[in-house]
Write a protein that holds these residues in place. Structure first.
Motif, PDB file in Angstrom:
ATOM      1  N   GLU A 196       0.819  -1.219   0.000  1.00  8.46           N
ATOM      2  CA  GLU A 196       0.000   0.000   0.000  1.00  8.46           C
ATOM      3  C   GLU A 196       0.851   1.267   0.000  1.00  8.46           C
ATOM      4  O   GLU A 196       0.377   2.346   0.313  1.00  8.46           O
ATOM      5  CB  GLU A 196      -0.977   0.004   1.188  1.00  8.46           C
ATOM      6  N   ARG A 197       2.112   1.116  -0.388  1.00  9.47           N
ATOM      7  CA  ARG A 197       3.025   2.260  -0.476  1.00  9.47           C
ATOM      8  C   ARG A 197       3.575   2.443  -1.888  1.00  9.47           C
ATOM      9  O   ARG A 197       3.847   3.565  -2.309  1.00  9.47           O
ATOM     10  CB  ARG A 197       4.206   2.079   0.492  1.00  9.47           C
ATOM     11  N   THR A 198       3.764   1.336  -2.614  1.00  4.17           N
ATOM     12  CA  THR A 198       4.457   1.356  -3.897  1.00  4.17           C
ATOM     13  C   THR A 198       3.452   1.306  -5.042  1.00  4.17           C
ATOM     14  O   THR A 198       2.555   0.462  -5.053  1.00  4.17           O
ATOM     15  CB  THR A 198       5.420   0.161  -4.005  1.00  4.17           C
ATOM     16  N   VAL A 199       3.627   2.209  -6.007  1.00  3.63           N
ATOM     17  CA  VAL A 199       2.743   2.270  -7.169  1.00  3.63           C
ATOM     18  C   VAL A 199       3.605   2.374  -8.424  1.00  3.63           C
ATOM     19  O   VAL A 199       4.443   3.276  -8.540  1.00  3.63           O
ATOM     20  CB  VAL A 199       1.792   3.480  -7.102  1.00  3.63           C
ATOM     21  N   PHE A 200       3.413   1.439  -9.358  1.00  6.16           N
ATOM     22  CA  PHE A 200       4.056   1.516 -10.672  1.00  6.16           C
ATOM     23  C   PHE A 200       3.041   2.091 -11.651  1.00  6.16           C
ATOM     24  O   PHE A 200       1.866   1.718 -11.627  1.00  6.16           O
ATOM     25  CB  PHE A 200       4.520   0.132 -11.129  1.00  6.16           C
ATOM     26  N   MET A 201       3.502   2.978 -12.541  1.00  2.00           N
ATOM     27  CA  MET A 201       2.576   3.707 -13.406  1.00  2.00           C
ATOM     28  C   MET A 201       3.074   3.718 -14.845  1.00  2.00           C
ATOM     29  O   MET A 201       4.269   3.892 -15.092  1.00  2.00           O
ATOM     30  CB  MET A 201       2.429   5.146 -12.905  1.00  2.00           C
ATOM     31  N   THR A 202       2.137   3.524 -15.775  1.00  2.00           N
ATOM     32  CA  THR A 202       2.461   3.625 -17.190  1.00  2.00           C
ATOM     33  C   THR A 202       1.876   4.914 -17.749  1.00  2.00           C
ATOM     34  O   THR A 202       0.787   5.341 -17.371  1.00  2.00           O
ATOM     35  CB  THR A 202       1.906   2.427 -17.978  1.00  2.00           C
ATOM     36  N   SER A 203       2.620   5.514 -18.664  1.00  2.00           N
ATOM     37  CA  SER A 203       2.206   6.767 -19.291  1.00  2.00           C
ATOM     38  C   SER A 203       2.103   6.548 -20.792  1.00  2.00           C
ATOM     39  O   SER A 203       3.073   6.176 -21.447  1.00  2.00           O
ATOM     40  CB  SER A 203       3.223   7.873 -18.984  1.00  2.00           C
TER      41      SER A 203
END
Length: 306
Positions: free
Chosen positions: A20-27
């Motif tokens: 609940e701390r780490t977020v991977f994101m695609t753009s």
């Protein structure tokens, strides 16, 4: 609630880890796509006030850059993460609010021609001026360069206060100025085997890139793939510390010149991925025609060998 602190880009999808701390994101951008990471200092649900969410935004840097262009099926990417900056959600929201009074009129004032006299000409001139020299009403190119110089000299926490906003409001431009790897072309769907509860260590992560061309398929920068207009899918393993440091090719789409015998049975322009409980992966297309003999988008099932 908007998570302003996770940066500003052409966001497609996030993948949240079960810490609940780490977020991977695609753009998803044609030449402005990317792969980013955000790490909150505490589990995000633990903050009573979302404005207090505090964390660090990261961009990837490929460490095994090839000398020559490489076939996508062989293009394994080793990554390290570059810290762009740390802030709270409330801080970034307040920085954005400072631009609330800027209107389309301000944009048109970048032109030499008055928009009242000739709107179309003024708009074309404004577009050209902003493309070449940046938008003076927002974060200027000079601010980004100054921020990057200070970042290199003092570290991400040592930049001037007025420059702290740069990586959160101009995420890709900031990452590019630090020589991070920003050539990911149309970075689309992202999912892991832990999609019901959040990504966990040991989970497999799948990232769809709808196209492999333009800045991702040239002789400069960190990504020097040979052109595959049908795109590809990368796979990664979530590590014990919830990090991802290697992307390996899983699926490669067809080339634009491939005949129907190839294009008809190969995933094309994968826009979304979904990992099923048994480890198989749904690949959802948002496809161009290329060499296909039929116009429909398809849904494929990818079965990993391991």
């Amino acid at each position: 609630m908007k998570y302003w602190v996770m940066g500003r880009a052409s966001w497609e999808l996030p993948e949240v880890a079960d810490d609940e701390r780490t977020v991977f994101m695609t753009s998803d951008g044609e030449d402005k796509g990317g792969f980013y990471k955000f790490e909150a200092e505490e589990p995000i649900p633990s903050y009573d006030d979302p404005s207090d969410i505090r964390g660090t935004l990261y961009a990837p840097k490929r460490t095994n850059v090839p000398v020559n262009r490489e076939r996508p099926k062989n293009a394994t990417l080793d990554l390290e993460w570059v810290s762009l900056g740390t802030a709270t959600n409330g801080e970034v929201e307040s920085w954005i609010a400072e631009y609330d009074d800027i209107t389309q009129i301000h944009y048109l004032e970048h032109a030499e021609t008055s928009w009242v006299d000739d709107f179309d000409r003024a708009l074309a001139e404004a577009d050209r001026e902003v493309a070449e020299n940046g938008n003076r009403d927002y974060i200027s190119d000079e601010m980004i360069v100054t921020w990057a110089d200070q970042h290199r000299q003092r570290g991400p926490d040592g930049v001037d206060e007025e420059l702290r906003r740069v990586p959160f409001l101009e995420t890709r431009a900031a990452a590019r100025e630090l020589d991070a790897t920003v050539e990911f072309r149309k970075s689309e769907g992202i999912d892991t085997t832990g999609n019901q509860t959040g990504a966990q260590p040991g989970d497999e992560m799948y990232i769809g890139l709808a196209e492999v061309n333009a800045g991702m398929a040239d002789d400069s920068g960190d990504l020097r793939h040979k052109q595959v207009d049908g795109g590809m899918v990368y796979r990664a393993t979530v590590e014990e510390d919830y990090d991802v440091t290697r992307l390996e090719p899983a699926v490669v789409g067809p080339k634009a010149e491939d005949p129907p015998s190839v294009a008809d049975k190969t995933p094309l322009n994968v826009d979304n991925t979904y990992v099923m409980p048994d480890g198989r992966v749904l690949l959802c297309e948002d496809a161009d025609q290329l060499g296909r003999s039929y116009p429909n988008d398809g849904l494929y099932v990818y079965e990993p060998n391991n």
